[in-house]
Design a protein around this motif. Structure first.
Motif, PDB file in Angstrom:
ATOM      1  N   LEU A  37      12.980   4.324   0.940  1.00  0.00           N
ATOM      2  CA  LEU A  37      13.826   4.679  -0.199  1.00  0.00           C
ATOM      3  C   LEU A  37      14.850   3.604  -0.516  1.00  0.00           C
ATOM      4  O   LEU A  37      15.484   3.043   0.388  1.00  0.00           O
ATOM      5  CB  LEU A  37      14.575   5.990   0.092  1.00  0.00           C
TER       6      LEU A  37
ATOM      7  N   VAL B   1       4.409  -1.227   3.355  1.00  0.00           N
ATOM      8  CA  VAL B   1       5.230  -0.928   2.189  1.00  0.00           C
ATOM      9  C   VAL B   1       6.401  -1.907   2.125  1.00  0.00           C
ATOM     10  O   VAL B   1       7.021  -2.223   3.146  1.00  0.00           O
ATOM     11  CB  VAL B   1       5.764   0.516   2.242  1.00  0.00           C
TER      12      VAL B   1
ATOM     13  N   GLU C  91       3.946  12.412   5.882  1.00  0.00           N
ATOM     14  CA  GLU C  91       4.244  11.539   4.746  1.00  0.00           C
ATOM     15  C   GLU C  91       5.523  10.755   5.030  1.00  0.00           C
ATOM     16  O   GLU C  91       6.538  11.314   5.442  1.00  0.00           O
ATOM     17  CB  GLU C  91       4.425  12.360   3.470  1.00  0.00           C
TER      18      GLU C  91
ATOM     19  N   GLN D  25       8.952  -0.783  -5.491  1.00  0.00           N
ATOM     20  CA  GLN D  25       8.140  -0.530  -4.310  1.00  0.00           C
ATOM     21  C   GLN D  25       6.720  -1.028  -4.517  1.00  0.00           C
ATOM     22  O   GLN D  25       6.135  -0.846  -5.587  1.00  0.00           O
ATOM     23  CB  GLN D  25       8.100   0.964  -3.981  1.00  0.00           C
TER      24      GLN D  25
ATOM     25  N   GLU E 120      12.243   8.064   5.048  1.00  0.00           N
ATOM     26  CA  GLU E 120      12.234   9.529   5.066  1.00  0.00           C
ATOM     27  C   GLU E 120      10.881  10.037   5.531  1.00  0.00           C
ATOM     28  O   GLU E 120       9.833   9.575   5.056  1.00  0.00           O
ATOM     29  CB  GLU E 120      12.543  10.039   3.663  1.00  0.00           C
TER      30      GLU E 120
ATOM     31  N   GLU F 292       2.856  -1.556  -2.163  1.00  0.00           N
ATOM     32  CA  GLU F 292       2.136  -1.231  -0.933  1.00  0.00           C
ATOM     33  C   GLU F 292       0.837  -2.004  -0.893  1.00  0.00           C
ATOM     34  O   GLU F 292       0.109  -2.094  -1.896  1.00  0.00           O
ATOM     35  CB  GLU F 292       1.864   0.268  -0.838  1.00  0.00           C
TER      36      GLU F 292
ATOM     37  N   LYS G  85       8.223   7.896   3.414  1.00  0.00           N
ATOM     38  CA  LYS G  85       8.676   7.196   2.209  1.00  0.00           C
ATOM     39  C   LYS G  85       9.798   6.229   2.568  1.00  0.00           C
ATOM     40  O   LYS G  85      10.689   6.550   3.352  1.00  0.00           O
ATOM     41  CB  LYS G  85       9.196   8.193   1.168  1.00  0.00           C
TER      42      LYS G  85
ATOM     43  N   SER H 128       8.597  13.460   5.825  1.00  0.00           N
ATOM     44  CA  SER H 128       8.436  14.858   5.420  1.00  0.00           C
ATOM     45  C   SER H 128       7.776  15.635   6.548  1.00  0.00           C
ATOM     46  O   SER H 128       6.713  15.252   7.045  1.00  0.00           O
ATOM     47  CB  SER H 128       7.572  14.949   4.159  1.00  0.00           C
TER      48      SER H 128
END
Length: 757
Positions: free
Chosen positions: A162, A191, A158, A184, A99, A186, A160, A101
């Protein structure tokens, strides 16, 4: 081929966004909660545990003694599993996701997918005036999704990774199975997401990012990416993401994570070399065949569906499921995302055969062959027959039943016939005698053993097959089940004839197959053509038309009165109960009956009514075109439920317009619509592995090139009986001038050029 798939509206649903795939991994981009969401799917995401007892409620003899109760779903004789409810077992699982942002709200969206290179140019305009541009692709050779964006603030977006939102109502089954939230970690900007599933399985998603500088003078396409190094006059900040996913046992999780991290890092460092191999692989695929028609909608659909085919299937991947490599991240896959063995899986492979890509069918043959022990176990549990095969309608890759092992759909006869017919196709197109010996012949042999074991001799002295179906014909709210469906009988007679021929090739005795076929009751036709059952003609429009199997895909009836009357009878029932897949399936039948105008119309109707904005097939009539009867449900699913199989009918039907075979006759351009003045095909395939190239100009056939795939005698025919001007065999002219059909004795590798007056 120079078409692009253009999506110029904000994709607010999964069925509206651009998509990519490489046979093992798939991705779709859409907007979710104001953010760019990219699903990241993997073919290994399956819940394979059984939730109900692994024994049928009743064996076949008990079912026969209580037919009405079985049809009504009486729990004494069949598992009462509501396939659209909460009580589900084995199922394909949702994808994971990445995702992004965005700073504000999207005002406009443009995605142009170059299907030749399987990459998408993306342009987003925000309401505050900011613009983000870039490219997205899923590498054809390694499991990496590449996302490159540039524009003001792109480097600071940003991102992510998921796992599943276990609190979402649409993912309730995952919570019921006590799935745990993802884990998760990092490290150094890389990640890793670990999502456990299926008791002891794990999906590992690896993602890495790199802030970059991009030239704003570069054109926004995959092609321009190659020349960016030379265009640095005006730079903007950018972001490059590399995302990978793998599945395996939880015991291998650490190794999968390490391998994913290494691959992502290497992709960030060596993107250009990876992209070169990616583009070459897709170019090789497209170079193998071509269809050119003067109908923009159908031309685009042909290219889009072949793009989907190669996105989903490679020689070392898995069979194509209902949604293929594109399962959403925010809902359970519709209809379990299963291998649906009542034409759905099977029709996915027809365009692979017809375009000469038989190698892409290998996973289908391999997976079903590997599952034979489970199929044999099913046959023994339900029918009490050893050395036989029974296949569930709704299947997981290991041969077990999706939903549950013994729900109503998975207790029906018939699915093994769909699969067995496709097994014959693999040999007819590939001519691989080792595959015939090791997989095809043993598989079909066990299918026939099942029907030999349940056949009943009646007063007429013939063998009859009890309690058969013609999917999915309903009467009084229940599927119609009776003895001797035309679908069942036609498949069995066809398979026996094929097995006799295969036995001879393998130096076996094929006579017993013909002897059993002679005892089996024949298909009984009438003035209306092929009935659903003897004495029961088609009485309502419906989706499958499997009583027409002798026309297609058995391909034994074409251009004769039986085929024409059968098609007329189906058409006379109207269209109100049709599902998405009915129209293009009838388009194939029409092409094989020489009704090119009808074939074109059926295909266009499907394209206009049953495709979402990104060309995925939607069910029901969600866009209110008025083509179906209005009902409260949409085939049991909401309009964001899609499947793939219907779309694959489009290239199949177009190929059938150009060339098809019935017995020993190859028909060329017999399915052309009247108004198509000029069109052509290159390297299409027919049974025997023969490849056909043909050209049409000024409403008439002009040239045929036949590349022979095996040794046999063929009759070549074409539309309108245009006289032959010249025939060349391997560059040497031969007899045939003035003829309106040709009888050819061909050998493998020979090339025949036929020119027309």
């Amino acid at each position: 081929m120079n078409k692009k798939m253009v999506l110029d509206r904000i994709p607010c649903q999964f069925c509206e966004g651009p998509f990519w795939g490489n046979g093992k991994m798939g991705a779709v981009l859409y907007v979710q909660n104001g953010k760019l969401c990219i699903s990241v799917d993997h073919v290994g995401l399956w819940e394979l545990r059984e939730t109900l007892p692994d024994m049928p409620k009743a064996d076949f003899q008990e079912i026969l003694a209580h037919k009405k109760e079985f049809i009504a779903g009486d729990p004494r004789y069949v598992e009462r599993t509501d396939i659209f409810g909460d009580n589900i077992g084995r199922t394909r699982l949702p994808s994971l996701a990445v995702e992004l942002s965005l700073p504000g709200e999207i005002a406009s969206f443009l995605a142009e997918t170059d299907m030749l290179e399987a990459g998408t140019g993306l342009r987003l305009e925000m309401k505050d005036g900011k613009v983000f541009e870039g490219e997205i692709w899923l590498d054809s050779c390694v499991n990496v999704l590449g996302i490159a964006l540039h524009g003001e603030g792109a480097g600071e977006l940003e991102v992510k990774a998921l796992g599943w939102d276990l609190d979402s109502p649409r993912l309730k089954p995952l919570k019921d199975w006590h799935y745990e939230p993802c884990i998760q970690t990092e490290e150094n900007g890389l990640v890793t997401v670990r999502q456990h599933f299926g008791g002891s399985r794990s999906a590992v998603l690896s993602a890495g990012r790199r802030e970059t500088k991009y030239s704003m003078e570069a054109q926004h396409s995959m092609e321009a990416q190659r020349s960016m190094e030379a265009q640095r006059s005006r730079e903007a900040e950018g972001l490059f993401l590399a995302v990978s996913i793998e599945t395996g046992d939880q015991a291998e999780e650490a190794d999968m994570a390490a391998a994913g991290t290494k691959l992502v890092q290497d992709y960030l460092d060596n993107r250009d070399s990876y992209l070169e191999a990616h583009r070459l692989d897709w170019k090789t695929f497209w170079d193998g065949f071509a269809v050119e028609v003067p109908n923009e909608r159908l031309q685009e659909a042909f290219e889009q569906e072949l793009y989907k085919l190669y996105c989903n299937e490679r020689e070392d991947s898995s069979p194509v499921t209902l949604q293929g490599v594109w399962n959403p991240n925010n809902r359970m896959p519709a209809w379990f995302g299963d291998l649906h063995n009542d034409l759905n899986v099977q029709s996915c492979y027809w365009p692979a055969y017809k375009t000469g890509n038989v190698k892409l069918v290998r996973p289908y043959i391999d997976y079903y062959s590997k599952a034979v022990p489970r199929f044999m176990e099913r046959a023994y549990k339900l029918f009490g027959i050893k050395d036989a095969i029974h296949i569930p309608t709704m299947m997981a890759p290991d041969g077990t039943g999706a939903a549950s092992e013994w729900c109503y759909w998975n207790s029906l006869l018939g699915p093994e016939l769909f699969v067995a017919v496709d097994f014959t196709w693999f040999y007819e197109y590939s001519r691989e005698e080792d595959t015939l010996r090791d997989k095809i012949y043993p598989f079909i042999e066990k299918v026939l053993h099942l029907y030999q074991g349940i056949a009943i001799e009646k007063e007429d002295g013939c063998l009859h097959i009890p309690f058969t179906t013609s999917p999915e014909v309903d009467r009084d709210g229940h599927m119609l089940l009776a003895d001797d469906a035309t679908f069942t009988l036609s498949c069995l007679h066809y398979l026996c004839r094929k097995m006799n021929g295969y036995a001879q090739k393998l130096q076996l005795d094929g006579a017993p197959w013909l002897a059993w076929s002679d005892r089996l009751v024949p298909v009984k036709t009438n003035e209306k053509g092929l009935p659903v059952y003897a004495g029961v003609d088609v009485f309502a429009s419906h989706r499958h038309f499997c009583h027409l199997y002798p026309i297609y895909p058995l391909c034994e009836e074409a251009h004769n009165e039986l085929a024409q009357c059968s098609l007329d009878t189906a058409i006379n029932q109207g269209f109100l109960e049709f599902a998405a897949f009915s129209c293009p399936y009838l388009g194939i039948m029409a092409a094989r009956c020489g009704r090119g105008n009808m074939s074109r119309t059926m295909l266009e109707l499907y394209c206009m009514v049953f495709r979402s904005r990104n060309s995925f097939t939607v069910n029901g009539d969600p866009y209110q075109n008025g083509i179906l009867r209005i009902s409260d449900t949409n085939a049991g699913e909401s309009s964001d439920a899609f499947t793939l199989e219907s779309g694959f009918f489009i290239p199949t039907a177009l190929c059938e317009m150009f060339v098809h075979r019935a017995k020993d006759t190859i028909w060329v351009q017999m399915g052309m619509p009247d108004e198509w003045k000029a069109c052509s095909c290159r390297e299409l395939a027919v049974e025997g592995g023969h490849r056909i190239t043909s050209e049409r100009e000024d409403y008439s056939i002009r040239r045929i090139l036949l590349k022979a795939g095996c040794e046999e005698t063929l009759t070549l025919r074409w539309k309108d009986d245009t006289p032959v001007k010249r025939v060349m065999r391997n560059g040497t002219e031969m007899e045939g001038c003035g003829q309106k059909s040709l009888a050819l004795e061909v050998l493998p590798g020979e090339e025949y050029v036929i020119e027309f007056e």
